[in-house]
Design a protein around this motif. Structure first.
Motif, short mmCIF file in Angstrom:
data_model
loop_
_atom_site.label_atom_id
_atom_site.label_comp_id
_atom_site.label_asym_id
_atom_site.label_seq_id
_atom_site.Cartn_x
_atom_site.Cartn_y
_atom_site.Cartn_z
N LYS A 92 -25.00 52.64 83.02
CA LYS A 92 -26.23 52.08 83.59
C LYS A 92 -26.39 50.64 83.13
O LYS A 92 -26.45 50.38 81.92
CB LYS A 92 -27.45 52.90 83.18
N LEU A 93 -26.44 49.73 84.10
CA LEU A 93 -26.61 48.30 83.81
C LEU A 93 -27.63 47.71 84.77
O LEU A 93 -27.78 48.19 85.90
CB LEU A 93 -25.28 47.56 83.95
N PRO A 94 -28.30 46.61 84.36
CA PRO A 94 -29.26 45.97 85.26
C PRO A 94 -28.56 45.17 86.36
O PRO A 94 -27.52 44.56 86.14
CB PRO A 94 -30.06 45.06 84.33
N LEU A 95 -29.16 45.18 87.51
CA LEU A 95 -28.69 44.42 88.67
C LEU A 95 -29.35 43.06 88.64
O LEU A 95 -30.57 42.97 88.49
CB LEU A 95 -29.04 45.19 89.94
N ALA A 96 -28.57 42.00 88.79
CA ALA A 96 -29.11 40.64 88.69
C ALA A 96 -30.12 40.35 89.80
O ALA A 96 -31.19 39.79 89.54
CB ALA A 96 -27.98 39.61 88.74
N ASP A 97 -29.80 40.70 91.02
CA ASP A 97 -30.68 40.43 92.16
C ASP A 97 -30.91 41.72 92.93
O ASP A 97 -30.10 42.64 92.88
CB ASP A 97 -30.04 39.40 93.10
N GLY A 98 -32.00 41.74 93.69
CA GLY A 98 -32.28 42.91 94.51
C GLY A 98 -31.34 43.02 95.70
O GLY A 98 -30.62 42.08 96.03
N ARG A 99 -31.35 44.17 96.32
CA ARG A 99 -30.57 44.39 97.54
C ARG A 99 -31.23 45.50 98.35
O ARG A 99 -31.94 46.33 97.80
CB ARG A 99 -29.11 44.72 97.24
N SER A 100 -31.01 45.47 99.65
CA SER A 100 -31.55 46.48 100.56
C SER A 100 -30.41 47.19 101.25
O SER A 100 -29.32 46.65 101.38
CB SER A 100 -32.44 45.82 101.62
N LYS A 101 -30.70 48.37 101.73
CA LYS A 101 -29.74 49.11 102.55
C LYS A 101 -30.49 49.83 103.65
O LYS A 101 -31.69 50.05 103.56
CB LYS A 101 -28.91 50.08 101.72
N HIS A 102 -29.77 50.16 104.68
CA HIS A 102 -30.35 50.91 105.79
C HIS A 102 -29.68 52.28 105.83
O HIS A 102 -28.54 52.44 105.43
CB HIS A 102 -30.11 50.18 107.11
N GLY A 103 -30.38 53.25 106.31
CA GLY A 103 -29.81 54.58 106.43
C GLY A 103 -30.08 55.44 105.22
O GLY A 103 -30.67 55.01 104.23
N ASN A 104 -29.60 56.69 105.31
CA ASN A 104 -29.90 57.67 104.26
C ASN A 104 -28.66 58.10 103.49
O ASN A 104 -28.64 59.16 102.90
CB ASN A 104 -30.59 58.88 104.87
N ARG A 105 -27.62 57.27 103.50
CA ARG A 105 -26.42 57.60 102.73
C ARG A 105 -26.43 56.87 101.39
O ARG A 105 -27.00 55.80 101.26
CB ARG A 105 -25.16 57.18 103.49
N GLU A 106 -25.78 57.47 100.41
CA GLU A 106 -25.55 56.79 99.14
C GLU A 106 -24.59 55.65 99.43
O GLU A 106 -23.60 55.82 100.14
CB GLU A 106 -24.95 57.79 98.16
N ASP A 107 -24.87 54.48 98.87
CA ASP A 107 -24.11 53.28 99.18
C ASP A 107 -23.41 52.79 97.91
O ASP A 107 -24.05 52.65 96.86
CB ASP A 107 -25.09 52.22 99.70
N PHE A 108 -22.11 52.55 98.01
CA PHE A 108 -21.36 51.99 96.89
C PHE A 108 -21.01 50.56 97.26
O PHE A 108 -20.46 50.31 98.33
CB PHE A 108 -20.10 52.82 96.62
N PHE A 109 -21.33 49.62 96.36
CA PHE A 109 -21.14 48.21 96.68
C PHE A 109 -20.40 47.50 95.56
O PHE A 109 -20.47 47.89 94.39
CB PHE A 109 -22.48 47.54 97.01
N PRO A 110 -19.67 46.42 95.93
CA PRO A 110 -18.85 45.72 94.93
C PRO A 110 -19.70 44.86 94.01
O PRO A 110 -20.64 44.19 94.44
CB PRO A 110 -17.94 44.85 95.80
N THR B 112 -13.87 41.66 92.03
CA THR B 112 -14.89 42.52 91.44
C THR B 112 -14.35 43.27 90.24
O THR B 112 -13.15 43.44 90.08
CB THR B 112 -15.42 43.53 92.48
N SER B 113 -15.27 43.74 89.41
CA SER B 113 -14.87 44.52 88.24
C SER B 113 -15.11 46.00 88.46
O SER B 113 -14.66 46.82 87.67
CB SER B 113 -15.63 44.04 87.01
N GLY B 114 -15.83 46.34 89.55
CA GLY B 114 -16.11 47.75 89.81
C GLY B 114 -17.09 47.91 90.96
O GLY B 114 -17.31 46.99 91.74
N ILE B 115 -17.67 49.10 91.02
CA ILE B 115 -18.64 49.40 92.06
C ILE B 115 -19.94 49.88 91.42
O ILE B 115 -19.95 50.41 90.31
CB ILE B 115 -18.13 50.48 93.05
N ALA B 116 -21.02 49.66 92.14
CA ALA B 116 -22.33 50.15 91.72
C ALA B 116 -22.86 51.08 92.80
O ALA B 116 -22.42 51.01 93.95
CB ALA B 116 -23.29 48.99 91.48
N ARG B 117 -23.78 51.92 92.43
CA ARG B 117 -24.29 52.95 93.33
C ARG B 117 -25.74 52.65 93.73
O ARG B 117 -26.60 52.44 92.87
CB ARG B 117 -24.21 54.29 92.64
#
Length: 137
Positions: free
Chosen positions: A64-82, A110-115
């Motif tokens: 668990k790490l803090p995200l520097a900036d916010g982000r939005s997503k559409h839809g009801n799926r779990e999203d994995f992003f770089p 990238t160093s990995g993915i976030a959920r």
């Protein structure tokens, strides 16, 4: 050779159309989608975890790490992003821009993915998110 479907499609992005089954001879079959980013994400979160379990290794640990900036997503799926990590007084995650599951360049530095959880439309700056590095720390 015949195969039995165990599951087809998962509620994640990228990687929804994955297929998993068993062959008539007892082997395990993964059917990955054709987009490279989908394959990278699925290999990390499903195939690697399956291999670890098969060889009685410890499961990988999400961090668990803090995200520097916010982000939005559409839809009801779990999203994995770089993401890439930035280390200063604390380690933070910086989301990389990418244009969907065919955009391999968006994942190249990238160093990995976030959920991004399925039930959350927005993540805010400094929200704690689950991070999985491409390789063990």
């Amino acid at each position: 050779m015949k195969a039995e479907t165990i599951f087809h499609k998962v509620k994640i992005k990228p990687g929804k159309p994955i297929w998993f089954g068993k062959s008539s001879t007892g082997g395990t079959i993964f059917g990955f989608p054709g987009n490279p980013v989908s394959c990278m994400v699925l290999a990390k979160i499903l195939l690697e975890e399956w291999l670890r379990a098969s060889y009685k290794m410890n499961p990988f640990s999400w961090i668990k790490l803090p995200l520097a900036d916010g982000r939005s997503k559409h839809g009801n799926r779990e999203d994995f992003f770089p993401v890439r990590t930035k280390v200063s007084e604390v380690t933070i995650l910086i989301a990389e821009k990418f244009n969907g599951s065919g955009d391999i360049r968006g994942f190249s530095n990238t160093s990995g993915i976030a959920r991004h959880p399925a039930n959350k439309e927005k993540l805010l700056a400094n929200d704690l998110v689950y991070y999985l590095p491409w390789r063990e720390l």
